[in-house]
Design a protein around this motif. Structure first.
Motif, short mmCIF file in Angstrom:
data_model
loop_
_atom_site.label_atom_id
_atom_site.label_comp_id
_atom_site.label_asym_id
_atom_site.label_seq_id
_atom_site.Cartn_x
_atom_site.Cartn_y
_atom_site.Cartn_z
N GLU A 1 0.81 -1.22 0.00
CA GLU A 1 0.00 0.00 0.00
C GLU A 1 0.86 1.28 0.00
O GLU A 1 0.32 2.38 0.09
CB GLU A 1 -0.91 0.03 1.24
CG GLU A 1 -1.95 -1.07 1.28
CD GLU A 1 -3.00 -0.90 0.19
OE1 GLU A 1 -3.32 0.25 -0.14
OE2 GLU A 1 -3.48 -1.91 -0.33
N ALA A 2 2.18 1.13 -0.06
CA ALA A 2 3.09 2.29 0.08
C ALA A 2 2.81 3.37 -0.96
O ALA A 2 2.74 4.56 -0.62
CB ALA A 2 4.55 1.84 0.00
N GLY A 3 2.63 2.96 -2.23
CA GLY A 3 2.41 3.94 -3.29
C GLY A 3 1.14 4.76 -3.09
O GLY A 3 1.19 6.00 -2.99
N PRO A 4 -0.02 4.09 -3.00
CA PRO A 4 -1.27 4.85 -2.79
C PRO A 4 -1.28 5.66 -1.50
O PRO A 4 -1.77 6.79 -1.47
CB PRO A 4 -2.34 3.75 -2.75
CG PRO A 4 -1.74 2.58 -3.44
CD PRO A 4 -0.27 2.67 -3.20
N MET A 5 -0.72 5.10 -0.40
CA MET A 5 -0.71 5.81 0.88
C MET A 5 0.19 7.04 0.82
O MET A 5 -0.10 8.07 1.41
CB MET A 5 -0.28 4.88 2.01
CG MET A 5 -1.32 3.85 2.38
SD MET A 5 -2.87 4.57 2.96
CE MET A 5 -2.39 5.17 4.55
#
Length: 200
Positions: free
Chosen positions: A143-147
Motif C-alpha cells: 500500500e506504500a504507493g497509494p498511501m
C-alpha cells in the motif's frame, strides 16, 4: 585596566574566555592600534584596526562550540570582539570612548541577563516558531504507493507542502512513509488535528 574590568565578570561566570584572555585581547588590540598610529598616522591606524577586527573574528570562532542542537560560546566570542574594540579605541588615544564602551559591555553581560532569563521563561506557541516537521505513516508494503500519494494530497490540502517523501522498510511486509514538510510555522493544535485526520 579596562580589559580587567570586562574579564573579571567573564571569569566570575567561568566562561571559556576569562580574565587573562580578555586582558590579552584588549592589550594586544591597544598595542597594535598604537603602533599603527605612531608608524603610519591615521591611515596606518585605520588599516591596523581593520586587521585586528578580522583577526579577532578567528579567535572568537575558536570559543564557539556546537553541542547537538545547541551552540555555546557566542556571547563569549562577542565579548572578545568588543574587548578588542575597547583596546583599539584606547590605543587610538580615545580613552573616554573606551571607558564608555567598557561600561556598555559590562552592562550587556550583567544587566541584560535577567531580561534574557525572563524572555526564555515565556511559553512559546507553535505558530511563533519556524520548524521542520515530519509526518510518518506505517502501512503494508503493497500500500506504500497509494498511501504516499494520499499523505501528500492531504498535507498539501492543509497548505503544508511536502519537501521530500521517503519510504523506510520495517520488517518484510511493513513500511514507514515519512513526509518531511517545507520549513514552516504551524500551530500545534492544527498539526494535532491533521494527524488525527490522517489516522482516521
Amino acid at each position: 585596566v579596562l580589559g580587567v574590568a570586562i574579564g573579571a565578570e567573564r571569569q566570575y561566570r567561568q566562561r571559556s574566555a576569562g580574565l587573562r584572555t580578555i586582558v590579552l585581547v584588549t592589550l594586544g588590540a591597544a598595542a597594535f592600534a598604537d603602533v599603527g598610529a605612531r608608524a603610519y598616522g591615521n591611515e596606518g591606524l585605520a588599516r591596523t584596526i581593520a586587521y585586528v577586527i578580522s583577526g579577532i573574528g578567528f579567535l572568537g570562532a575558536g570559543v564557539i562550540m556546537k553541542e547537538g542542537m545547541n551552540v555555546r560560546g557566542l556571547n563569549t566570542a562577542a565579548t572578545l570582539w568588543c574587548s578588542a574594540a575597547v583596546g583599539a579605541i584606547a590605543g587610538s588615544d580615545l580613552i573616554a570612548e573606551a571607558v564608555l564602551l567598557t561600561g556598555f559591555v559590562i552592562l550587556a553581560n550583567t544587566m541584560l541577563r535577567p531580561l534574557v532569563d525572563a524572555i526564555n521563561r515565556i511559553p512559546i506557541e507553535g505558530r511563533s516558531v519556524e520548524a521542520t516537521y515530519t509526518v510518518t505513516i506505517t502501512t503494508d508494503a503493497e500500500e506504500a504507493g497509494p498511501m504516499g500519494d494520499l499523505l501528500t494530497e492531504h498535507l498539501e490540502a492543509a497548505q503544508l507542502p511536502v519537501a521530500e517523501l521517503d519510504v523506510v522498510a520495517r520488517g518484510e511486509d511493513r513500511v514507514e512513509i515519512v513526509a518531511k514538510l517545507v520549513r514552516t510555522n504551524i500551530a500545534g493544535s492544527e498539526l494535532d488535528a491533521l494527524t488525527d485526520h490522517l489516522a482516521t
